[in-house]
Design an enzyme around this catalytic site. Sequence first.
Site, PDB file in Angstrom:
ATOM      1  N   LYS A 146       0.733  -1.176  -0.133  1.00  0.00           N
ATOM      2  CA  LYS A 146       0.063  -0.119   0.161  1.00  0.00           C
ATOM      3  C   LYS A 146       0.939   1.316  -0.032  1.00  0.00           C
ATOM      4  CE  LYS A 146       0.797   1.320   4.531  1.00  0.00           C
ATOM      5  NZ  LYS A 146       1.715   2.257   4.824  1.00  0.00           N
ATOM      6  N   PRO A 166      10.279  -5.443   1.077  1.00  0.00           N
ATOM      7  CA  PRO A 166      11.113  -4.900   1.803  1.00  0.00           C
ATOM      8  C   PRO A 166      10.259  -4.848   3.171  1.00  0.00           C
ATOM      9  CG  PRO A 166      10.826  -3.094   0.332  1.00  0.00           C
ATOM     10  CD  PRO A 166      10.046  -4.057  -0.189  1.00  0.00           C
ATOM     11  N   ASP A 206      -3.017  -1.050   9.887  1.00  0.00           N
ATOM     12  CA  ASP A 206      -3.067  -0.998   8.545  1.00  0.00           C
ATOM     13  C   ASP A 206      -3.886  -2.455   7.898  1.00  0.00           C
ATOM     14  OD1 ASP A 206      -1.700   1.341   8.554  1.00  0.00           O
ATOM     15  OD2 ASP A 206       0.194   0.267   7.994  1.00  0.00           O
ATOM     16  N   GLY A 210       3.539  -6.696   5.807  1.00  0.00           N
ATOM     17  CA  GLY A 210       3.196  -7.659   6.818  1.00  0.00           C
ATOM     18  C   GLY A 210       1.814  -7.611   7.202  1.00  0.00           C
ATOM     19  N   SER A 211       1.200  -6.283   7.157  1.00  0.00           N
ATOM     20  CA  SER A 211      -0.355  -6.243   7.206  1.00  0.00           C
ATOM     21  C   SER A 211      -1.007  -6.743   6.159  1.00  0.00           C
ATOM     22  CB  SER A 211      -0.626  -4.839   7.335  1.00  0.00           C
ATOM     23  OG  SER A 211      -0.078  -4.017   8.429  1.00  0.00           O
ATOM     24  N   SER A 212      -0.332  -6.719   4.711  1.00  0.00           N
ATOM     25  CA  SER A 212      -1.075  -7.331   3.752  1.00  0.00           C
ATOM     26  C   SER A 212      -1.105  -8.676   3.690  1.00  0.00           C
ATOM     27  CB  SER A 212      -0.321  -6.838   2.380  1.00  0.00           C
ATOM     28  OG  SER A 212      -0.620  -7.420   1.266  1.00  0.00           O
TER      29      SER A 212
HETATM   30  O1  C5P Z   1      -1.137  -1.206  14.610  1.00  0.00           O
HETATM   31  P1  C5P Z   1       0.256  -1.555  14.530  1.00  0.00           P
HETATM   32  O2  C5P Z   1       0.706  -2.686  15.290  1.00  0.00           O
HETATM   33  O3  C5P Z   1       0.792  -1.566  13.056  1.00  0.00           O
HETATM   34  O4  C5P Z   1       1.158  -0.268  14.966  1.00  0.00           O
HETATM   35  C1  C5P Z   1       2.491  -0.371  15.321  1.00  0.00           C
HETATM   36  C2  C5P Z   1       2.643   0.738  16.300  1.00  0.00           C
HETATM   37  O5  C5P Z   1       2.681   2.260  15.415  1.00  0.00           O
HETATM   38  C3  C5P Z   1       1.730   0.881  17.338  1.00  0.00           C
HETATM   39  O6  C5P Z   1       2.118   0.130  18.307  1.00  0.00           O
HETATM   40  C4  C5P Z   1       1.774   2.472  17.841  1.00  0.00           C
HETATM   41  O7  C5P Z   1       2.904   2.691  18.349  1.00  0.00           O
HETATM   42  C5  C5P Z   1       1.898   3.034  16.513  1.00  0.00           C
HETATM   43  N1  C5P Z   1       0.636   3.425  15.836  1.00  0.00           N
HETATM   44  C6  C5P Z   1       0.260   4.585  16.385  1.00  0.00           C
HETATM   45  N2  C5P Z   1      -1.086   5.098  15.784  1.00  0.00           N
HETATM   46  C7  C5P Z   1      -1.534   4.541  14.671  1.00  0.00           C
HETATM   47  C8  C5P Z   1      -0.870   3.135  14.143  1.00  0.00           C
HETATM   48  C9  C5P Z   1       0.082   2.938  14.686  1.00  0.00           C
HETATM   49  O8  C5P Z   1       0.504   5.297  17.379  1.00  0.00           O
HETATM   50  N3  C5P Z   1      -2.687   4.662  14.084  1.00  0.00           N
END
Ligand code: C5P
Length: 279
Positions: free
Chosen positions: A10, A92, A134, A100-102
């Site tokens: 993305k 990458p 994501d 990873g999210s995808s």
């Molecule tokens: O949700 P995900 O595990 O991908 O997010 C990784 C880190 O990015 C979270 O632990 C947080 O510190 C930060 N994050 C955030 N606000 C978001 C998305 C991610 O602070 N909307």
Amino acid sequence: MSITLFSPAKLNLFLRILGRRGDGYHELASLFQAINFGDTLTLTLSKWDVLTSTCILIPCDDTNLIWKAVELFRERSEISFNVAIHLEKNLPIQSGLGGGSSNAATALWGLNELLGRPFSLETLIGLGAELGSDVPFFFSCGTAYCQGRGERLHNLEPLSLPSPLWIVKPQCGLSTAHIFKCLNLKECAEVSPEDLLQSFIQGRPIYHNDLEVPAFRVVPLLSELKTRLINCGYHNVMMTGSGTSFFCFGDKRPKQEAGWNIHPASFVNRQENEWYSLS
Ligand code: C5P
């Protein structure tokens, strides 16, 4: 029974960070777009669980988001199954491309297909949100305005590419959590996300990413890379997500230089009942 699915990257065509929330996350507003640069996942119902990958840098144990997706699916569906998954990794890591999210979203979609569609799209989006901010986006049709932590989706009509699109990935990577930690909200733009969204809908796109400032502070080389691409004539040069990849537009392929990789790309969208495909 087996299924092979494309797992797209993305881009955040714009990304505004609106504030810090009580749960430690940030409130954001972003226009996400899927692209045809991605991985491939093959899922096969099998006698045991196994994950293999073409990339030795990726852990194939239960710390991998793909396995977290499998476990969550098993727990919530209460279906007893085992699955062998092979990941052909092209994206990458720590690049802001959402690989990873995808992969996690693609695994949820693939399992749902293999197991007779026990879950609705809304349920898949909810499961995705439990795995990462994501992940839900990938259940949109490929162009979506995302709010909240990223999990509130608003599907948009596919966008047309203004000119050839290039993904430029420097060798260094960045942790999303670290970049959010280094973000100073006072440094974010004042332009409203609704105005940015309208700029895309009306065909006069304004690209923006509030996470460039903290990322450039942590890795100053990223700012040099952006300047170099602009000086070479590329336009709308923008970091995606928390970096470190950039996208830019321009007729010619950027020169391959030591320290970065170049990937041509285009936007990709999916039909409602089908997953993303390259054809
Ligand atoms: O949700 P995900 O595990 O991908 O997010 C990784 C880190 O990015 C979270 O632990 C947080 O510190 C930060 N994050 C955030 N606000 C978001 C998305 C991610 O602070 N909307």
